[in-house]
Write a protein that holds these residues in place. Structure first.
Motif, PDB file in Angstrom:
ATOM      1  N   ARG A  55       0.368  -1.285   0.128  1.00 32.71           N
ATOM      2  CA  ARG A  55       0.544   0.246  -0.147  1.00 32.71           C
ATOM      3  C   ARG A  55       1.040   1.251   0.257  1.00 32.71           C
ATOM      4  NH1 ARG A  55       0.191   2.436   4.717  1.00 32.71           N
ATOM      5  NH2 ARG A  55       0.268   0.688   7.149  1.00 32.71           N
ATOM      6  N   GLN A  56       0.224   2.277  -0.500  1.00 30.07           N
ATOM      7  CA  GLN A  56       1.104   3.385  -0.679  1.00 30.07           C
ATOM      8  C   GLN A  56       0.008   4.581   0.051  1.00 30.07           C
ATOM      9  OE1 GLN A  56       1.341   4.500  -5.021  1.00 30.07           O
ATOM     10  NE2 GLN A  56       3.594   3.878  -4.523  1.00 30.07           N
ATOM     11  N   GLY A  98      -1.306   8.648   1.232  1.00 21.70           N
ATOM     12  CA  GLY A  98      -1.434   9.691  -0.023  1.00 21.70           C
ATOM     13  C   GLY A  98      -2.023  10.773   0.597  1.00 21.70           C
ATOM     14  N   ARG A 137      -6.023  12.308   1.008  1.00 18.87           N
ATOM     15  CA  ARG A 137      -7.306  12.890   0.428  1.00 18.87           C
ATOM     16  C   ARG A 137      -7.959  14.244   0.760  1.00 18.87           C
ATOM     17  NH1 ARG A 137      -9.928   9.738   3.326  1.00 18.87           N
ATOM     18  NH2 ARG A 137     -10.405   7.854   1.826  1.00 18.87           N
ATOM     19  N   ARG A 179      -4.962   9.141   3.692  1.00 17.72           N
ATOM     20  CA  ARG A 179      -5.348   8.172   3.246  1.00 17.72           C
ATOM     21  C   ARG A 179      -4.960   6.500   2.696  1.00 17.72           C
ATOM     22  NH1 ARG A 179      -7.707   8.070  -2.409  1.00 17.72           N
ATOM     23  NH2 ARG A 179      -7.827   6.360  -2.221  1.00 17.72           N
ATOM     24  N   ARG A 180      -4.770   5.510   2.409  1.00 15.92           N
ATOM     25  CA  ARG A 180      -4.722   4.823   1.899  1.00 15.92           C
ATOM     26  C   ARG A 180      -4.660   4.350   0.190  1.00 15.92           C
ATOM     27  NH1 ARG A 180      -5.410   0.708   7.141  1.00 15.92           N
ATOM     28  NH2 ARG A 180      -6.945   1.684   6.471  1.00 15.92           N
ATOM     29  N   PHE A 181      -3.372   4.511  -0.538  1.00 12.08           N
ATOM     30  CA  PHE A 181      -4.091   3.313  -1.833  1.00 12.08           C
ATOM     31  C   PHE A 181      -3.845   2.323  -1.773  1.00 12.08           C
ATOM     32  CE2 PHE A 181      -3.327   7.566  -2.225  1.00 12.08           C
ATOM     33  CZ  PHE A 181      -4.473   8.199  -3.051  1.00 12.08           C
ATOM     34  N   ARG A 182      -4.112   1.343  -2.194  1.00 12.93           N
ATOM     35  CA  ARG A 182      -4.622  -0.149  -1.243  1.00 12.93           C
ATOM     36  C   ARG A 182      -4.213  -0.706  -2.912  1.00 12.93           C
ATOM     37  NH1 ARG A 182      -9.090  -2.005   2.577  1.00 12.93           N
ATOM     38  NH2 ARG A 182      -7.421  -1.280   4.044  1.00 12.93           N
ATOM     39  N   ASN A 241      -4.679  -3.281  -6.069  1.00  9.89           N
ATOM     40  CA  ASN A 241      -5.301  -4.408  -6.630  1.00  9.89           C
ATOM     41  C   ASN A 241      -4.928  -5.706  -6.192  1.00  9.89           C
ATOM     42  OD1 ASN A 241      -8.069  -5.545  -7.988  1.00  9.89           O
ATOM     43  ND2 ASN A 241      -7.172  -4.522  -9.463  1.00  9.89           N
TER      44      ASN A 241
END
Length: 96
Positions: free
Chosen positions: A12-13, A15, A17, A27-30, A32
């Motif tokens: 995850r990254q 960033g 919101r 927030r987290r960018f998970r 796929n």
């Protein structure tokens, strides 16, 4: 279960919101992640893995699961997949 691809190590990254008023909250960018069954032709068995959609495309591009493992860096692979890679290499040397 960690949000981590077993083949590429993609995780995850973090960033922001950003609201309309430009207030930033974490927030987290998970990635796929997909549960897939890949077939190893050297080992003659199927392996269930949790990998990213990007990794699935890469496996297909490189010519299959065994070809992907042979080209993959050991640092990116999970311990379970690293053991599979060792088995594939051993099997290939035995048949060659």
């Amino acid at each position: 279960m960690a949000w981590r691809c077993e083949l590429t190590g993609k995780t995850r990254q973090i960033g922001h919101r950003v609201s309309h008023s430009n207030i930033k909250t974490k927030r987290r960018f998970r990635p796929n992640l997909l549960n897939v069954t890949l077939r190893s032709e050297s080992l003659e068995r199927a392996v269930r893995l949790r990998i990213s959609a990007n990794a699935l495309k890469t496996v297909d591009h490189r010519g299959g699961f065994d070809a992907f493992l042979l080209k993959a860096k050991d640092t990116e692979l999970s311990p379970r997949v690293l053991e599979l890679k060792r088995q594939v290499v051993k099997k290939r040397k035995a048949t060659a």
